[in-house]
Design an enzyme around this catalytic site. Structure first.
Site, PDB file in Angstrom:
ATOM      1  CD  GLU A 152      56.043  45.162  40.873  1.00  0.00           C
ATOM      2  OE1 GLU A 152      56.696  44.997  39.854  1.00  0.00           O
ATOM      3  OE2 GLU A 152      54.796  45.175  40.887  1.00  0.00           O
TER       4      GLU A 152
ATOM      5  CB  CYS B  83      49.150  32.306  36.767  1.00  0.00           C
ATOM      6  SG  CYS B  83      48.867  31.491  38.343  1.00  0.00           S
TER       7      CYS B  83
ATOM      8  CB  CYS C 202      50.606  36.169  36.709  1.00  0.00           C
ATOM      9  SG  CYS C 202      51.391  36.999  38.096  1.00  0.00           S
TER      10      CYS C 202
ATOM     11  N   GLY D 172      54.295  36.727  44.402  1.00  0.00           N
ATOM     12  CA  GLY D 172      54.516  35.479  45.131  1.00  0.00           C
ATOM     13  C   GLY D 172      53.245  34.784  45.548  1.00  0.00           C
TER      14      GLY D 172
ATOM     15  CB  SER E 138      43.731  33.216  42.233  1.00  0.00           C
ATOM     16  OG  SER E 138      44.164  34.266  43.044  1.00  0.00           O
ATOM     17  CG  LEU E 139      37.667  29.323  40.742  1.00  0.00           C
ATOM     18  CD1 LEU E 139      38.307  28.103  41.397  1.00  0.00           C
ATOM     19  CD2 LEU E 139      36.196  29.402  41.147  1.00  0.00           C
TER      20      LEU E 139
ATOM     21  CB  CYS F 227      51.259  41.649  41.412  1.00  0.00           C
ATOM     22  SG  CYS F 227      50.935  40.089  40.649  1.00  0.00           S
TER      23      CYS F 227
HETATM   24  N1  SAH Z   1      49.741  33.970  44.300  1.00  0.00           N
HETATM   25  C1  SAH Z   1      48.584  34.540  44.902  1.00  0.00           C
HETATM   26  C2  SAH Z   1      48.677  36.025  45.150  1.00  0.00           C
HETATM   27  C3  SAH Z   1      49.366  36.895  44.150  1.00  0.00           C
HETATM   28  S1  SAH Z   1      48.562  37.274  42.651  1.00  0.00           S
HETATM   29  C4  SAH Z   1      47.353  34.190  44.076  1.00  0.00           C
HETATM   30  O1  SAH Z   1      47.501  33.555  43.047  1.00  0.00           O
HETATM   31  O2  SAH Z   1      46.249  34.518  44.497  1.00  0.00           O
HETATM   32  C5  SAH Z   1      47.261  38.369  43.129  1.00  0.00           C
HETATM   33  C6  SAH Z   1      46.030  38.255  42.261  1.00  0.00           C
HETATM   34  O3  SAH Z   1      46.215  38.904  41.010  1.00  0.00           O
HETATM   35  C7  SAH Z   1      45.616  36.836  41.944  1.00  0.00           C
HETATM   36  O4  SAH Z   1      44.220  36.718  42.024  1.00  0.00           O
HETATM   37  C8  SAH Z   1      46.096  36.695  40.510  1.00  0.00           C
HETATM   38  O5  SAH Z   1      45.461  35.629  39.874  1.00  0.00           O
HETATM   39  C9  SAH Z   1      45.763  38.057  39.967  1.00  0.00           C
HETATM   40  N2  SAH Z   1      46.441  38.434  38.733  1.00  0.00           N
HETATM   41  C10 SAH Z   1      47.724  38.202  38.366  1.00  0.00           C
HETATM   42  N3  SAH Z   1      47.956  38.705  37.142  1.00  0.00           N
HETATM   43  C11 SAH Z   1      46.812  39.274  36.728  1.00  0.00           C
HETATM   44  C12 SAH Z   1      46.421  39.950  35.546  1.00  0.00           C
HETATM   45  N4  SAH Z   1      47.272  40.119  34.518  1.00  0.00           N
HETATM   46  N5  SAH Z   1      45.156  40.413  35.474  1.00  0.00           N
HETATM   47  C13 SAH Z   1      44.289  40.235  36.495  1.00  0.00           C
HETATM   48  N6  SAH Z   1      44.591  39.608  37.634  1.00  0.00           N
HETATM   49  C14 SAH Z   1      45.839  39.111  37.747  1.00  0.00           C
END
Ligand code: SAH
Length: 347
Positions: free
Chosen positions: A93, A117, A120, A160, A215-216, A334
């Site tokens: 995507e 995560c 996600c 990813g 992504s903290l 995503c």
């Molecule tokens: N793997 C990388 C980039 C992809 S995810 C990372 O972890 O940063 C892109 C961003 O979207 C990250 O900050 C991730 O934590 C956040 N994200 C994923 N799912 C989410 C959700 N359901 N709600 C809010 N943010 C989300």
């Protein structure tokens, strides 16, 4: 012999190939321009090359494509979400967003993700494979051609984990920013990572002018361990230490992503803890009301919690914003679209 991925090659590398084929060097520029500027999907489209040369190229090389499987345009804003299919049938995507400064493209760096995560959608589908540099470029090119626009900003925040596909991502960054290529400057590129600490140190050595986003999502190990399995390998202390060194070494501000989840990480205590952890760092915090995914156990924080949280950060001298949600009517976050598509196909 398997074919070579020509769109992942630099101009210099194509020049070497052209010399091997005993052709004049200017041919390399023509080929490179077709690949990088025009985003052609087939050697047949390289109309200033002879038939013979096109055939020779086709025998030795391949061009990776991202073909549009689904295109969803938001009715609320100008966000367009793409479900692309790759040469081998895998889905990824990308999201095209329009801002006042131009168009920004959020691209994927892997098909699927290993990081898992808990909030996600991508992680739920498992990991398929790393994307090639050319497949990252193609995501941008296909959207440019589809909308007849030029994209000025790129965020590596789609499916990813970019630092889990380090070499390909680095090559992509060099290609996309090269002056003789798409020429999207590093200052217009953001890379988001869940915190693969050894790779943050590697990236630091490159001294790129891109924006690093971390992504903290939690102020301490107890909460972060529950949300992000990577935290068990590299806890918050080692992550923030790497971030501090990154800032010192590159002179670039870091951006922290923090998904606000009701009752999980959005309390006043969490805000205070986060503020003290980030104290003195040149950084910015992006608060994102969490997107609940299908079967997900997480709900968005209330507006009151968001505003209180921001107030505490700002009182402690940390700049923070609430990220605007774009394309909320088209599952623009995503992994959401692919998950839905895969289900539809299998039902
Ligand atoms: N793997 C990388 C980039 C992809 S995810 C990372 O972890 O940063 C892109 C961003 O979207 C990250 O900050 C991730 O934590 C956040 N994200 C994923 N799912 C989410 C959700 N359901 N709600 C809010 N943010 C989300």
């Amino acid at each position: 012999m398997s074919k070579i991925d020509i769109k992942s090659m630099t101009l210099e590398e194509i020049k070497n190939e052209v010399i091997k084929l005993q052709l004049p060097a200017y041919r390399a520029k023509q080929i490179y321009s077709w690949l990088q500027h025009k985003g052609v999907t087939d050697f047949e489209h390289m109309t200033n090359l002879s038939n013979d040369l096109r055939q020779k190229l086709n025998e030795k090389f391949f061009i990776s494509n991202t073909n549009i499987e689904k295109r969803l345009a938001s009715n609320i804003d100008n966000t367009v979400k793409y479900l692309y299919v790759l040469n081998d049938g895998k889905y990824i995507e990308s999201v095209l967003m329009q801002y006042h400064h131009g168009y920004s493209m959020c691209i994927s760096t892997q098909a699927g993700c290993k990081m898992n995560c808990s909030f996600c959608a991508t992680g739920k589908g498992g990991f398929e494979r790393n994307l090639l540099p050319s497949e990252m470029l193609s995501q941008i090119q296909t959207a440019q051609i589809d909308n007849n626009i030029r994209i000025s900003n790129v965020v590596l925040m789609g499916m990813g984990e970019p630092l889990d596909n380090y070499d390909n991502v680095l090559r992509f960054l060099k290609l996309v920013s090269s002056e003789d290529g798409m020429n999207i400057g590093m200052r217009h590129i953001s890379l988001s990572t869940c915190g693969i600490v050894d790779k943050i140190y590697d990236l630091m050595q490159e001294k790129l002018q891109l924006t690093l986003s971390i992504s903290l999502h939690a102020p301490n190990d107890e909460i972060r361990n529950k949300l992000m399995p990577i935290n068990k390998k590299w806890g918050i202390n080692s992550l923030l230490k790497a971030c501090k060194e990154y800032i010192e070494h590159t002179g670039r501000r870091i951006s922290f992503e923090y998904a606000m989840i009701n009752g999980v990480n959005d309390s006043i205590q969490c805000a205070n803890e986060l503020a003290s952890r980030l104290h003195g760092m040149i950084c910015h915090v992006n608060l994102i009301p969490v997107n609940s995914i299908e079967n997900g156990q997480y709900q968005k924080s209330s507006k009151e919690h968001l505003y209180k949280f921001i107030e505490i950060l700002e009182k402690n001298g940390i700049t923070a914003t609430i990220r605007r949600t774009l394309g909320s009517d088209i599952a623009a976050s995503c992994g959401q679209l692919k998950g839905k598509h895969t289900k539809e196909v299998h039902n």
